[in-house]
Design a protein around this motif. Sequence first.
Motif, PDB file in Angstrom:
ATOM      1  N   ASN A 143       0.848  -1.188   0.000  1.00  0.00           N
ATOM      2  CA  ASN A 143       0.000   0.000   0.000  1.00  0.00           C
ATOM      3  C   ASN A 143       0.889   1.245   0.000  1.00  0.00           C
ATOM      4  N   TRP A 144       1.108   1.810  -1.189  1.00  0.00           N
ATOM      5  CA  TRP A 144       1.954   2.992  -1.326  1.00  0.00           C
ATOM      6  C   TRP A 144       1.099   4.251  -1.282  1.00  0.00           C
ATOM      7  N   GLN A 145       1.584   5.258  -0.581  1.00  0.00           N
ATOM      8  CA  GLN A 145       0.868   6.528  -0.449  1.00  0.00           C
ATOM      9  C   GLN A 145       1.670   7.628  -1.131  1.00  0.00           C
ATOM     10  N   ASP A 146       1.022   8.364  -2.030  1.00  0.00           N
ATOM     11  CA  ASP A 146       1.706   9.444  -2.742  1.00  0.00           C
ATOM     12  C   ASP A 146       2.161  10.526  -1.768  1.00  0.00           C
ATOM     13  N   ILE A 147       3.367  11.030  -1.995  1.00  0.00           N
ATOM     14  CA  ILE A 147       3.895  12.139  -1.199  1.00  0.00           C
ATOM     15  C   ILE A 147       4.470  13.179  -2.148  1.00  0.00           C
ATOM     16  N   SER A 148       4.790  14.344  -1.623  1.00  0.00           N
ATOM     17  CA  SER A 148       5.300  15.433  -2.451  1.00  0.00           C
ATOM     18  C   SER A 148       6.684  15.090  -3.004  1.00  0.00           C
ATOM     19  N   THR A 149       6.877  15.398  -4.269  1.00  0.00           N
ATOM     20  CA  THR A 149       8.186  15.174  -4.887  1.00  0.00           C
ATOM     21  C   THR A 149       9.206  16.204  -4.413  1.00  0.00           C
ATOM     22  N   ASN A 150       8.733  17.225  -3.710  1.00  0.00           N
ATOM     23  CA  ASN A 150       9.635  18.279  -3.232  1.00  0.00           C
ATOM     24  C   ASN A 150      10.239  17.972  -1.865  1.00  0.00           C
ATOM     25  N   GLU A 151       9.814  16.869  -1.243  1.00  0.00           N
ATOM     26  CA  GLU A 151      10.383  16.532   0.060  1.00  0.00           C
ATOM     27  C   GLU A 151      11.890  16.319  -0.068  1.00  0.00           C
ATOM     28  N   LEU A 152      12.611  16.744   0.947  1.00  0.00           N
ATOM     29  CA  LEU A 152      14.074  16.694   0.899  1.00  0.00           C
ATOM     30  C   LEU A 152      14.583  15.279   0.672  1.00  0.00           C
ATOM     31  N   ILE A 153      13.998  14.299   1.365  1.00  0.00           N
ATOM     32  CA  ILE A 153      14.469  12.924   1.234  1.00  0.00           C
ATOM     33  C   ILE A 153      14.290  12.416  -0.197  1.00  0.00           C
ATOM     34  N   ILE A 154      13.234  12.856  -0.869  1.00  0.00           N
ATOM     35  CA  ILE A 154      12.986  12.427  -2.246  1.00  0.00           C
ATOM     36  C   ILE A 154      14.021  13.030  -3.189  1.00  0.00           C
ATOM     37  N   GLN A 155      14.336  14.302  -2.985  1.00  0.00           N
ATOM     38  CA  GLN A 155      15.348  14.938  -3.819  1.00  0.00           C
ATOM     39  C   GLN A 155      16.722  14.298  -3.588  1.00  0.00           C
ATOM     40  N   GLN A 156      17.035  14.016  -2.315  1.00  0.00           N
ATOM     41  CA  GLN A 156      18.310  13.366  -2.001  1.00  0.00           C
ATOM     42  C   GLN A 156      18.364  11.959  -2.595  1.00  0.00           C
ATOM     43  N   TYR A 157      17.268  11.266  -2.460  1.00  0.00           N
ATOM     44  CA  TYR A 157      17.155   9.901  -2.970  1.00  0.00           C
ATOM     45  C   TYR A 157      17.339   9.881  -4.485  1.00  0.00           C
ATOM     46  N   SER A 158      16.658  10.794  -5.181  1.00  0.00           N
ATOM     47  CA  SER A 158      16.752  10.852  -6.644  1.00  0.00           C
ATOM     48  C   SER A 158      18.182  11.141  -7.087  1.00  0.00           C
ATOM     49  N   GLN A 159      18.818  12.095  -6.415  1.00  0.00           N
ATOM     50  CA  GLN A 159      20.188  12.442  -6.782  1.00  0.00           C
ATOM     51  C   GLN A 159      21.138  11.287  -6.497  1.00  0.00           C
ATOM     52  N   ALA A 160      20.883  10.559  -5.407  1.00  0.00           N
ATOM     53  CA  ALA A 160      21.733   9.414  -5.068  1.00  0.00           C
ATOM     54  C   ALA A 160      21.652   8.340  -6.150  1.00  0.00           C
ATOM     55  N   VAL A 161      20.462   8.139  -6.701  1.00  0.00           N
ATOM     56  CA  VAL A 161      20.301   7.140  -7.762  1.00  0.00           C
ATOM     57  C   VAL A 161      21.027   7.589  -9.029  1.00  0.00           C
ATOM     58  N   VAL A 162      20.917   8.872  -9.365  1.00  0.00           N
ATOM     59  CA  VAL A 162      21.614   9.390 -10.546  1.00  0.00           C
ATOM     60  C   VAL A 162      23.123   9.240 -10.371  1.00  0.00           C
ATOM     61  N   ASP A 163      23.616   9.533  -9.172  1.00  0.00           N
ATOM     62  CA  ASP A 163      25.049   9.362  -8.902  1.00  0.00           C
ATOM     63  C   ASP A 163      25.458   7.900  -9.083  1.00  0.00           C
ATOM     64  N   PHE A 164      24.589   6.998  -8.630  1.00  0.00           N
ATOM     65  CA  PHE A 164      24.868   5.569  -8.788  1.00  0.00           C
ATOM     66  C   PHE A 164      24.931   5.192 -10.268  1.00  0.00           C
ATOM     67  N   LEU A 165      23.988   5.706 -11.064  1.00  0.00           N
ATOM     68  CA  LEU A 165      23.967   5.393 -12.494  1.00  0.00           C
ATOM     69  C   LEU A 165      25.237   5.887 -13.181  1.00  0.00           C
ATOM     70  N   ASN A 166      25.667   7.089 -12.824  1.00  0.00           N
ATOM     71  CA  ASN A 166      26.895   7.624 -13.422  1.00  0.00           C
ATOM     72  C   ASN A 166      28.116   6.799 -13.021  1.00  0.00           C
ATOM     73  N   LYS A 167      28.142   6.369 -11.774  1.00  0.00           N
ATOM     74  CA  LYS A 167      29.254   5.534 -11.316  1.00  0.00           C
ATOM     75  C   LYS A 167      29.228   4.179 -12.016  1.00  0.00           C
ATOM     76  N   PHE A 168      28.025   3.645 -12.190  1.00  0.00           N
ATOM     77  CA  PHE A 168      27.866   2.344 -12.840  1.00  0.00           C
ATOM     78  C   PHE A 168      28.383   2.382 -14.278  1.00  0.00           C
ATOM     79  N   ALA A 169      28.172   3.522 -14.941  1.00  0.00           N
ATOM     80  CA  ALA A 169      28.573   3.648 -16.352  1.00  0.00           C
ATOM     81  C   ALA A 169      29.921   4.336 -16.516  1.00  0.00           C
ATOM     82  N   SER A 170      30.655   4.507 -15.423  1.00  0.00           N
ATOM     83  CA  SER A 170      31.905   5.277 -15.474  1.00  0.00           C
ATOM     84  C   SER A 170      32.951   4.650 -16.395  1.00  0.00           C
TER      85      SER A 170
END
Length: 251
Positions: A143-170
């Motif tokens: 049961n997932w509940q929608d939350i704001s995309t502007n929450e700090l944890i979401i922004q940090q989480y998104s950036q962490a995934v992008v950093d992982f993708l860049n490292k993966f393709a380094s």
Amino acid sequence: SHDSNNRLPYADNELLAFLQMMPTNGYLAHTMLVIMTDHGARFASLRKTYQGKLEERLPFMSIRMPPKFQAQYPTIMRNLRLNSHRLTTPFDIHETFEHLFDFHSNDHYQSKSNRSISLFELVPENRTCAQADVAQHWCACYNWQDISTNELIIQQYSQAVVDFLNKFASEYKQECATLSLFRVNKASQLKNDDHRSNSIHSNDKNSSLHQTNESRFYQIQFETKPGEARFEVTAGYDPKTKNIRCSTTAS
């Protein structure tokens, strides 16, 4: 249909002709007919919606047994019909074929794997994704509940995934552009009152998500530049350590 559902009707006439030909020629008298898809929408605009998310995780599956089999084994047919409303996976389909190869009427069948159940046997009504070895990212039961995309944890989480993708393709910097976060389209959090969260950890060895009393689980959909590629990722967050751990399965 990978890019759009609009082309699916092109196959209607051929599929109808096939389904009419099978009984007309008597092929279904001794044939187990299985019609299935491997997944739902993955790239089209429908995939951005909740319906599209469910269809990706819950592909179409139908099974028809020969009339003589249906009449001779009513208990098995009852199990099949009930199982159509219960949590099953492709591993259960494989186990069903294994059962057929070793079929002895209504005798109880012992599955050869802990992650699968023959559909001729009754699948437990309270079966969880963890018991079925479905990774958390692909489980449609939570049961997932929608939350704001502007929450700090979401922004940090998104950036962490992008950093992982860049490292993966380094290793392929010459062929791959460095990605940057373009926008977060959707974010949701697993509701704390979801009783299924007690069994959230999948037995999948590729999963790195573990449940603790303080854990919070998030799922995000975001896009990167260049190319505006879309990603959907599930992660666990530990407020004590402030660590974000992503599932290795993502779409």
